[in-house]
Write an enzyme that holds these catalytic residues in place. Structure first.
Site, mmCIF file in Angstrom:
data_model
loop_
_atom_site.group_PDB
_atom_site.id
_atom_site.type_symbol
_atom_site.label_atom_id
_atom_site.label_comp_id
_atom_site.label_asym_id
_atom_site.label_seq_id
_atom_site.Cartn_x
_atom_site.Cartn_y
_atom_site.Cartn_z
ATOM 1 N N PHE A 549 36.576 67.219 17.989
ATOM 2 C CA PHE A 549 37.655 67.683 17.151
ATOM 3 C C PHE A 549 38.891 66.795 17.234
ATOM 4 C CE2 PHE A 549 37.905 69.626 21.309
ATOM 5 C CZ PHE A 549 39.173 69.241 21.708
ATOM 6 N N ASP A 662 30.202 79.245 18.428
ATOM 7 C CA ASP A 662 30.142 78.101 19.354
ATOM 8 C C ASP A 662 30.429 78.551 20.787
ATOM 9 O OD1 ASP A 662 29.618 75.464 19.940
ATOM 10 O OD2 ASP A 662 31.647 74.758 19.537
#
Length: 849
Positions: A549, A662
């Site tokens: 990310f 997740d």
């Protein structure tokens, strides 16, 4: 709805009592009641320091033809009610209520202490020396208490009307079950302001159905609600009187009458009395799971069927179709309670489908769920000639266009309900509900509903072409062609410039829409500026970690509090991940979820600010070779329970279900006291509560993906599967896939499956922790929870609330489990984080201290 009490509340009673008595029969018993006959061995009172154990050796079991059974503790003096441990499963009982039962020969539960937390064989009820009545489960965990410590209690008794009472030495009442109603009222019981009747899930599931109906009294009268945010009234009976703080009202059910009183008046002088045709010998009133308020009577005549429903107190005024959930959310009720889904005006493009085709009353879900990220695609389905169970005027005296536009401007609005106020239909009143329950088809022309839908049909642009001569034959033709080429080039240049400006304008509009959306996320504090975060992080110099990310930085605010800043910088769809995280956790707060303190959206920068978690992510504490210290068993148990509570909150307690998608040790963070908190909601998916499943692209981390991801249609059970993997890693102290081990041990699930077959589970308990080895037996029992969560068939996995009950010892693990686990294919699956392929990377918000 606001008619006088007699006409509005008991209009239908005589009808049901006279004509529908037979069709309400619900139970039977081969044993007629024997009122007044002694019940030997069952006392009417018990003194302090008395305890009762729920087992055959301590209490006698009495069974019934329907399979239910009870173990009595106390009875009233007339033998019409008893209290004790009750179970509906007969000889195979695994869970019990401590309950009060009406009619010991054909018992019905009128109150229970532990409706949400049944106990097991061996549970103990103790009237302690410290003046409390406490219920313990067999493992010693406290399930329920009267909270009367410090008060002088002499004993406990069951009164003739089924009221369990704790009394002092002067025989004065200190505590009574009547003050804590569940779903029933019996003769002489009052329902005061601040108290609720909440129905059970079903006749076989005693748990409170907290997301459906409730009945309560206010200083304005009696109200029935469907539980939403906020609760909506589907029935009201208003009484005369002024709204003052000194005046408290209650409703009382006694001697065949339901009456309203002021708290300050004598019971013999009621505000209003509503007669029921006759005084029933044995009766109770119950708020049913379907929202009906029903009076039951016991018929002891020869050949009777026992308990019968003799009055349905709301339906006569409402009609079946006006119960908010009679056809579920988004459903339409018509005719003889026929349920259907709203139909789109676009041929072949139904926007709604039944949640369950075989049970149309379960409601309808949107084929394409509404999303605030694409409000430009919102449109409406028009439903004419409908009525809604409630109507709150949000906008008065407006035209239809203003009403629908107001709904489009509010992302949380689910529909625009418009009622015309004049014969010309030019203006009227507008209601904009945030939840849409059952609508009712009626023969009226002044009501219309516009249901908001997500319209994702693509607009097809027309193809433009320029005609030209194929073979020029003269100089004039050449000039014409050259001129055409130059003209075409200039036209193309104009089109490109126009397209670029249009794209920039659209990008700017999208950014503005995103900014407006972020400002409207409920519960979000004021955002940080980019400069503030730059200063707090020392110009982003204190990096804690890095993943797919972007990067994570440590920071300190001016007030000295520490923060963690996550910079979304390398994802192809940064905005989508950013919005998902802000929308998911911007308005929710739970002790086991990492708190999103602030955010920053500045130009292309997208930053999220979290509370600082000094002990970092869980993976640094459980994997041998990677861990900082070896956690003891008590710490691991606490962490496992914390994760369960965080996920249960996301799945079951938020306005919309939040599927994390997740769950892995890198996304479980630990504070200074090793309290675990779930983090990183960048991939999360929102689901309406009326949705049973959702379709989405595969996303998450290899090794933690549930098998059903291969079909891209998922439920919250994908998080349960991931939790099972994490749980197994915590217990075994290793990664679910580790190539540093011998090849036959690479896959933890393969090892787990093999050990189940050979009965050698102790061999995989974390061998680097002496404390884990000492508690090996308890660890192996916890592995059963993991196996339940890892069932290949997601329908066989437990909910996270059930997992909590197992971990706290309230219930046992399901015994019929499949120990053939899916482990190989998912290691080879290419998974997208958002929509960009990424390697498996940790998601660290802070490092260990």
């Amino acid at each position: 709805m606001s008619a006088p009490w007699i006409s509005s509340f008991f209009f239908s009673f005589f009808f049901f009592f006279s004509f529908n008595r037979r069709q309400f029969a619900i139970a039977s018993s081969s044993l007629p009641p024997s009122e007044g006959a002694p019940v030997y061995g069952i006392p009417t009172t018990a003194n302090r320091s008395t305890s009762w154990t729920n087992d055959e050796s301590s209490l006698s079991s009495i069974s019934f033809p329907d399979g239910s059974m009870y173990r009595a503790i106390l009875r009233d003096e007339t033998n019409s009610s008893i209290c004790g441990f009750f179970c509906i499963q007969g000889a195979s009982c695994t869970s019990y209520l401590f309950a009060i039962l009406l009619n010991r020969h054909d018992p019905v539960v009128i109150w229970s202490a532990n409706r949400d937390y049944p106990v097991r064989n061996g549970a103990i009820l103790n009237l302690t020396a410290t003046n409390e009545l406490i219920l313990y489960d067999v493992d010693g965990s406290k399930v329920w208490t009267t909270n009367t410590t410090g008060k002088s209690i002499a004993g406990v008794k069951l009164s003739d009307n089924g009221n369990l009472v704790l009394f002092d030495g002067d025989n004065s009442m200190i505590w009574q079950s009547f003050d804590h109603p569940t779903d029933c009222l019996v003769q002489g019981q009052k329902l005061f302001q601040g108290q609720k009747l909440i129905p059970s899930v079903s006749s076989t599931n005693w748990a409170a159905q907290k997301d459906s109906y409730s009945l309560q009294v206010t200083n304005k009268g009696l109200f029935a609600y469907v539980e939403s945010n906020p609760p909506l009234v589907y029935y009201r009976h208003l009484v005369n009187g002024t709204d003052t703080d000194k005046q408290t009202r209650y409703v009382e059910f006694f001697n065949g009458n339901l009456s309203f009183f002021n708290f300050s008046t004598e019971p013999s002088r009621p505000d209003s009395v509503i007669p029921i045709p006759q005084k029933f010998p044995l009766q109770y009133m119950k708020l049913m799971p379907n929202g009906h308020l029903t009076v039951f009577e016991y018929d002891s005549s020869v050949g009777s069927v026992g308990w019968m429903a003799v009055a349905d107190l709301l339906t006569g005024d409402l009609g079946e179709c006006f119960y908010p959930l009679v056809c579920g959310r988004n459903g339409i009720c018509s005719g003889n309670q026929e349920c259907s889904c709203p139909r789109s005006s676009f041929p072949g493009m139904d926007s709604f489908r039944a949640v369950n085709d075989s049970e149309p009353n379960m409601g309808c879900s949107q084929v394409t769920p509404l999303t605030c990220n694409a409000t430009q695609n919102h449109t409406f389905i028009e439903i004419k000639n409908v009525k809604y169970f409630t109507y709150t005027v949000d906008i008065e005296n407006v035209d239809l266009g203003t009403c629908t536009q107001a709904c489009l401007n509010n992302c949380s609005c689910k529909a625009a309900l418009f009622e015309y106020g004049d014969p010309s239909h030019s203006n009227g009143n507008c209601y904009l509900p945030t939840e849409l329950f059952t609508m009712t088809k009626v023969n009226v022309e002044n009501a219309i509903v516009y249901i908001k839908i997500q319209n994702e049909r693509s607009n097809t642009s027309a193809n433009l072409s320029q005609p030209h001569d194929s073979v020029p034959k003269t100089k004039n033709q050449v000039k014409t062609v050259v001129g055409s080429i130059i003209g075409s080039f200039v036209l193309l240049l104009i089109v490109v410039i126009g397209f670029t400006k249009l794209r920039d304008k659209k990008k700017k509009m999208n950014t503005q829409m995103e900014e407006e959306f972020l400002d409207q996320v409920p519960g979000m504090p004021t955002r940080f500026s980019y400069e503030e975060l730059k200063t707090a992080t020392g110009k982003f110099s204190k990096k804690l970690g890095e993943g797919g990310f972007g990067s994570v930085f440590e920071g300190t605010l001016r007030d000295g509090s520490m923060i963690v800043v996550k910079c979304l910088e390398s994802l192809v769809h940064v905005k989508k991940s950013f919005l998902a995280e802000v929308e998911s956790i911007g308005s929710i707060h739970h002790v086991n979820l990492v708190r999103l303190r602030e955010f920053c959206a500045w130009r292309s920068q997208r930053l999220l600010v979290y509370e600082f978690m000094s002990n970092g992510s869980l993976d640094q504490w459980i994997y041998h070779g990677d861990r900082k210290h070896v956690l003891k068993w008590d710490s691991r148990k606490k962490i496992i329970l914390d994760i369960s509570k965080g996920l249960a909150y996301l799945h079951e307690e938020c306005r919309q279900k939040i599927i994390h998608l997740d769950i892995k040790p890198q996304n479980i963070l630990l504070d200074v006291d090793f309290n675990a908190k779930v983090s990183d909601f960048g991939l999360s998916k929102l689901m309406d509560r009326d949705q049973s499943q959702v379709r989405t692209r595969m996303r998450g981390t290899p090794g933690y993906l549930a098998p059903e991801w291969l079909g891209s249609v998922i439920t919250e059970k994908v998080d349960v599967y991931s939790f099972g993997i994490v749980l197994l890693e915590i217990l075994c102290g290793r990664k679910n896939f580790d190539k540093s081990l011998p090849e036959e041990s690479w896959h933890l699930l393969r090892v787990f499956e093999r050990c189940w077959e050979h009965g050698t589970l102790l061999s995989i308990v974390d061998r680097y922790s002496e404390d884990m080895q000492i508690h090996g037996t308890e660890v192996v029992e916890t592995m059963k929870v993991a196996s339940w969560c890892l069932q290949t068939d997601f329908r066989k996995r437990p909910s996270m609330s059930v997992v909590i009950k197992v971990l706290t010892g309230v219930i046992n693990v399901e015994s019929n489990l499949d120990y053939k686990f899916s482990y190989t294919s998912q290691q080879k699956t290419t998974v997208k984080h958002g929509e960009s392929s990424l390697p498996l990377s940790p998601s660290i918000l802070s490092g260990p201290s």
